[in-house]
Design a protein around this motif. Structure first.
Motif, PDB file in Angstrom:
ATOM      1  N   LEU A  58     -20.966 -94.693   2.943  1.00 42.66           N
ATOM      2  CA  LEU A  58     -20.336 -95.774   3.699  1.00 42.66           C
ATOM      3  C   LEU A  58     -19.275 -95.221   4.644  1.00 42.66           C
ATOM      4  CD1 LEU A  58     -20.117 -98.766   4.274  1.00 42.66           C
ATOM      5  CD2 LEU A  58     -18.644 -99.008   2.258  1.00 42.66           C
ATOM      6  N   SER A  59     -18.541 -94.211   4.204  1.00 44.42           N
ATOM      7  CA  SER A  59     -17.535 -93.580   5.064  1.00 44.42           C
ATOM      8  C   SER A  59     -18.196 -92.938   6.280  1.00 44.42           C
ATOM      9  CB  SER A  59     -16.743 -92.528   4.282  1.00 44.42           C
ATOM     10  OG  SER A  59     -16.001 -93.120   3.231  1.00 44.42           O
ATOM     11  N   GLU A  60     -19.337 -92.282   6.070  1.00 46.56           N
ATOM     12  CA  GLU A  60     -20.074 -91.673   7.183  1.00 46.56           C
ATOM     13  C   GLU A  60     -20.559 -92.749   8.160  1.00 46.56           C
ATOM     14  OE1 GLU A  60     -23.244 -89.417   5.539  1.00 46.56           O
ATOM     15  OE2 GLU A  60     -21.938 -88.032   4.434  1.00 46.56           O
ATOM     16  N   MET A  61     -21.046 -93.856   7.623  1.00 48.86           N
ATOM     17  CA  MET A  61     -21.533 -94.940   8.470  1.00 48.86           C
ATOM     18  C   MET A  61     -20.398 -95.557   9.276  1.00 48.86           C
ATOM     19  SD  MET A  61     -24.076 -96.481   5.541  1.00 48.86           S
ATOM     20  CE  MET A  61     -24.144 -98.127   6.225  1.00 48.86           C
ATOM     21  N   GLU A  62     -19.254 -95.725   8.640  1.00 42.44           N
ATOM     22  CA  GLU A  62     -18.092 -96.263   9.347  1.00 42.44           C
ATOM     23  C   GLU A  62     -17.683 -95.336  10.489  1.00 42.44           C
ATOM     24  OE1 GLU A  62     -15.940 -98.605   5.599  1.00 42.44           O
ATOM     25  OE2 GLU A  62     -15.629 -96.457   5.905  1.00 42.44           O
ATOM     26  N   ALA A  63     -17.689 -94.031  10.219  1.00 38.41           N
ATOM     27  CA  ALA A  63     -17.320 -93.061  11.255  1.00 38.41           C
ATOM     28  C   ALA A  63     -18.329 -93.083  12.400  1.00 38.41           C
ATOM     29  CB  ALA A  63     -17.231 -91.661  10.646  1.00 38.41           C
ATOM     30  N   ASP A  64     -19.615 -93.153  12.076  1.00 40.47           N
ATOM     31  CA  ASP A  64     -20.658 -93.179  13.104  1.00 40.47           C
ATOM     32  C   ASP A  64     -20.520 -94.397  14.015  1.00 40.47           C
ATOM     33  OD1 ASP A  64     -21.817 -90.826  12.324  1.00 40.47           O
ATOM     34  OD2 ASP A  64     -23.396 -91.751  11.121  1.00 40.47           O
ATOM     35  N   SER A  65     -20.079 -95.504  13.450  1.00 36.00           N
ATOM     36  CA  SER A  65     -19.995 -96.748  14.224  1.00 36.00           C
ATOM     37  C   SER A  65     -18.638 -96.943  14.887  1.00 36.00           C
ATOM     38  CB  SER A  65     -20.297 -97.948  13.318  1.00 36.00           C
ATOM     39  OG  SER A  65     -19.277 -98.101  12.341  1.00 36.00           O
ATOM     40  N   GLY A  66     -17.713 -96.004  14.647  1.00 28.64           N
ATOM     41  CA  GLY A  66     -16.391 -96.126  15.249  1.00 28.64           C
ATOM     42  C   GLY A  66     -15.472 -97.083  14.527  1.00 28.64           C
ATOM     43  N   LEU A  67     -15.798 -97.393  13.277  1.00 30.41           N
ATOM     44  CA  LEU A  67     -14.971 -98.310  12.500  1.00 30.41           C
ATOM     45  C   LEU A  67     -13.917 -97.517  11.738  1.00 30.41           C
ATOM     46  CD1 LEU A  67     -14.462-101.211  11.456  1.00 30.41           C
ATOM     47  CD2 LEU A  67     -16.103-100.737   9.626  1.00 30.41           C
ATOM     48  N   ARG A  85     -15.439-103.441   2.269  1.00 27.55           N
ATOM     49  CA  ARG A  85     -15.738-102.496   3.352  1.00 27.55           C
ATOM     50  C   ARG A  85     -17.155-102.694   3.881  1.00 27.55           C
ATOM     51  NH1 ARG A  85     -14.808 -96.766   1.030  1.00 27.55           N
ATOM     52  NH2 ARG A  85     -15.737 -96.199   3.043  1.00 27.55           N
ATOM     53  N   LEU A  86     -18.096-102.939   2.976  1.00 23.71           N
ATOM     54  CA  LEU A  86     -19.477-103.166   3.409  1.00 23.71           C
ATOM     55  C   LEU A  86     -19.566-104.419   4.274  1.00 23.71           C
ATOM     56  CD1 LEU A  86     -22.474-102.277   3.185  1.00 23.71           C
ATOM     57  CD2 LEU A  86     -22.667-103.831   1.232  1.00 23.71           C
ATOM     58  N   GLY A  91     -20.178-106.789   9.795  1.00 23.21           N
ATOM     59  CA  GLY A  91     -19.651-107.565  10.915  1.00 23.21           C
ATOM     60  C   GLY A  91     -19.417-106.707  12.147  1.00 23.21           C
ATOM     61  N   HIS A  92     -18.929-105.486  11.925  1.00 21.38           N
ATOM     62  CA  HIS A  92     -18.676-104.563  13.038  1.00 21.38           C
ATOM     63  C   HIS A  92     -19.981-104.160  13.720  1.00 21.38           C
ATOM     64  CE1 HIS A  92     -16.761-101.392  15.347  1.00 21.38           C
ATOM     65  NE2 HIS A  92     -17.598-100.497  14.834  1.00 21.38           N
ATOM     66  N   LEU A  93     -20.995-103.826  12.922  1.00 21.88           N
ATOM     67  CA  LEU A  93     -22.288-103.438  13.487  1.00 21.88           C
ATOM     68  C   LEU A  93     -22.922-104.604  14.238  1.00 21.88           C
ATOM     69  CD1 LEU A  93     -24.553-101.347  13.759  1.00 21.88           C
ATOM     70  CD2 LEU A  93     -25.449-102.132  11.551  1.00 21.88           C
ATOM     71  N   LEU A  94     -22.788-105.789  13.687  1.00 24.24           N
ATOM     72  CA  LEU A  94     -23.325-106.979  14.345  1.00 24.24           C
ATOM     73  C   LEU A  94     -22.669-107.183  15.709  1.00 24.24           C
ATOM     74  CD1 LEU A  94     -25.068-109.516  14.314  1.00 24.24           C
ATOM     75  CD2 LEU A  94     -23.312-110.640  12.936  1.00 24.24           C
ATOM     76  N   ALA A  95     -21.352-107.001  15.770  1.00 26.61           N
ATOM     77  CA  ALA A  95     -20.638-107.160  17.038  1.00 26.61           C
ATOM     78  C   ALA A  95     -21.089-106.117  18.062  1.00 26.61           C
ATOM     79  CB  ALA A  95     -19.132-107.055  16.800  1.00 26.61           C
ATOM     80  N   LEU A  96     -21.319-104.885  17.605  1.00 29.80           N
ATOM     81  CA  LEU A  96     -21.792-103.837  18.511  1.00 29.80           C
ATOM     82  C   LEU A  96     -23.156-104.188  19.102  1.00 29.80           C
ATOM     83  CD1 LEU A  96     -20.865-100.554  16.571  1.00 29.80           C
ATOM     84  CD2 LEU A  96     -19.763-101.472  18.617  1.00 29.80           C
ATOM     85  N   MET A  97     -24.053-104.703  18.259  1.00 29.05           N
ATOM     86  CA  MET A  97     -25.392-105.040  18.735  1.00 29.05           C
ATOM     87  C   MET A  97     -25.367-106.268  19.644  1.00 29.05           C
ATOM     88  SD  MET A  97     -26.964-102.560  17.563  1.00 29.05           S
ATOM     89  CE  MET A  97     -28.516-103.060  18.311  1.00 29.05           C
ATOM     90  N   GLU A  98     -24.481-107.211  19.349  1.00 26.15           N
ATOM     91  CA  GLU A  98     -24.343-108.378  20.229  1.00 26.15           C
ATOM     92  C   GLU A  98     -23.883-107.939  21.617  1.00 26.15           C
ATOM     93  OE1 GLU A  98     -23.206-111.967  17.087  1.00 26.15           O
ATOM     94  OE2 GLU A  98     -21.643-110.615  17.822  1.00 26.15           O
ATOM     95  N   GLU A  99     -22.922-107.026  21.654  1.00 24.84           N
ATOM     96  CA  GLU A  99     -22.443-106.517  22.942  1.00 24.84           C
ATOM     97  C   GLU A  99     -23.558-105.769  23.673  1.00 24.84           C
ATOM     98  OE1 GLU A  99     -18.975-103.559  24.783  1.00 24.84           O
ATOM     99  OE2 GLU A  99     -19.430-103.549  22.636  1.00 24.84           O
ATOM    100  N   PHE A 100     -24.350-105.001  22.937  1.00 26.47           N
ATOM    101  CA  PHE A 100     -25.447-104.223  23.515  1.00 26.47           C
ATOM    102  C   PHE A 100     -26.443-105.127  24.237  1.00 26.47           C
ATOM    103  CE2 PHE A 100     -29.800-102.501  22.681  1.00 26.47           C
ATOM    104  CZ  PHE A 100     -29.743-101.400  23.526  1.00 26.47           C
ATOM    105  N   TYR A 101     -26.881-106.182  23.563  1.00 27.32           N
ATOM    106  CA  TYR A 101     -27.887-107.059  24.168  1.00 27.32           C
ATOM    107  C   TYR A 101     -27.282-107.984  25.225  1.00 27.32           C
ATOM    108  CZ  TYR A 101     -31.552-105.518  21.023  1.00 27.32           C
ATOM    109  OH  TYR A 101     -32.492-104.751  20.380  1.00 27.32           O
ATOM    110  N   THR A 102     -26.022-108.320  25.068  1.00 27.69           N
ATOM    111  CA  THR A 102     -25.371-109.170  26.066  1.00 27.69           C
ATOM    112  C   THR A 102     -25.115-108.408  27.363  1.00 27.69           C
ATOM    113  OG1 THR A 102     -24.289-110.494  24.354  1.00 27.69           O
ATOM    114  CG2 THR A 102     -23.342-110.586  26.555  1.00 27.69           C
ATOM    115  N   ARG A 103     -24.631-107.198  27.229  1.00 31.08           N
ATOM    116  CA  ARG A 103     -24.230-106.425  28.406  1.00 31.08           C
ATOM    117  C   ARG A 103     -25.410-105.806  29.143  1.00 31.08           C
ATOM    118  NH1 ARG A 103     -20.032-101.238  28.358  1.00 31.08           N
ATOM    119  NH2 ARG A 103     -20.109-100.817  30.618  1.00 31.08           N
TER     120      ARG A 103
END
Length: 304
Positions: A58-67, A85-86, A91-103
């Motif tokens: 989970l720590s690695e995943m957080e680092a990869d996503s910039g959290l 944390r999970l 929620g953080h990953l969801l926000a990143l993907m929302e920005e990806f498809y919106t932008r």
């Protein structure tokens, strides 16, 4: 294949259809063997509770996503903290993907402020996250469907299968089988089409990965098994986003396997209905698929 020990995803009719084709081939060959489908439940359980390994992943995943996280602290690696944390990571990953498809794909998705207002008015946070995720998956599939000129009909899985078939049709075209008669220019254009089709299918694969984590699976029945499964599924999603293979999963610890054999389901006994007409064939396939689904679900063994 959904990565969850205690949920059987909705089965597609392919297994039942193969059974009836087998019965049909035997009848044409004048053979009298009986055709059955034997349900087999396969579940994996950790020998020990791998909370430390989950914390590291989970720590690695957080680092990869910039959290930003305090995953290395002792208190933050406790199971109670890991759940929070999970949830934050999802929620953080969801926000990143929302920005990806919106932008970059110019789609309209709910803003964070509108979701917060929705939480305060009509639904709790879990429901709001689920609503946002469904909207995201719909948009991701639309990106693929529009390229292949497909209408968004049926469930997410139905739509995924149509996108997949359309992608294969673009990549493996009949007119390209004889390489000797294809000009280099046509071959180059065909390669571009195949590349684009593969890229569009990536959105569909992402939906398949996300679909398995749409339920509050880890919270419905808290256990290290369920927590590990959801964490690994999210790790699969990150692997796809980073362009890595999701099939080379990190190991969280030693596991044992439980295999449960169900009662055989006769295909031959249903063949008379299958061969009547098209409607009978569809009915027989649907009923056998339903019975197989129920049988597999009955084989789920919950760990105490």
């Amino acid at each position: 294949t959904n990565g969850l020990n205690e949920i059987v995803s909705t089965l597609e009719p392919g297994i039942a259809q193969l059974g009836f084709w087998c019965a049909e081939d035997l009848q044409k060959a004048g053979r009298d063997e009986q055709v059955v489908i034997v349900p087999i439940g396969i579940q994996y359980h950790y020998v020990g509770e791998p909370w430390e390994a989950i914390n590291r992943l989970l720590s690695e995943m957080e680092a990869d996503s910039g959290l930003v996280s305090e995953g290395s602290t002792e208190s933050n690696s406790l199971p109670s903290s890991l759940y929070q944390r999970l949830y934050q990571f999802e929620g953080h990953l969801l926000a990143l993907m929302e920005e990806f498809y919106t932008r970059f794909y110019h789609r309209t998705l709910s803003s964070v402020s509108s979701v917060e207002a929705l939480i305060q008015s009509t639904m709790d946070e879990n429901q709001a996250i689920a609503s946002r995720l469904q909207a995201l998956l719909n948009v991701a599939l639309q990106v693929a469907e529009e390229y292949f000129n497909l209408l968004p009909k049926g469930s997410l899985i139905d739509r995924c299968r149509r996108v997949e078939q359309a992608g294969w049709n673009y990549i493996y075209r009949d007119e390209l089988k004889d390489h000797k008669v294809i000009s280099t220019i046509k071959r180059g254009l065909a390669d571009r089409v195949a590349e684009e089709a593969n890229i569009r299918m990536w959105h569909m694969r992402l939906v398949e990965s996300f679909a398995a984590v749409t339920r509050p699976y880890a919270l419905e029945k808290p256990s290290v098994e369920r927590f590990a499964e959801i964490t690994l599924l999210l790790s699969d999603i990150l692997a796809r986003i980073k362009g890595n293979s999701p099939f080379t999963r990190p190991s969280l610890g030693k596991q044992r396997v439980t295999m449960t054999i169900g009662q055989p389901l006769s295909v031959s006994d249903r063949y008379s209905i299958y061969q009547t007409n098209r409607q009978g064939a569809r009915q027989a396939v649907a009923e056998l698929t339903k019975d197989l689904q129920l049988s597999l679900e009955s084989l789920i063994v919950s760990e105490k």
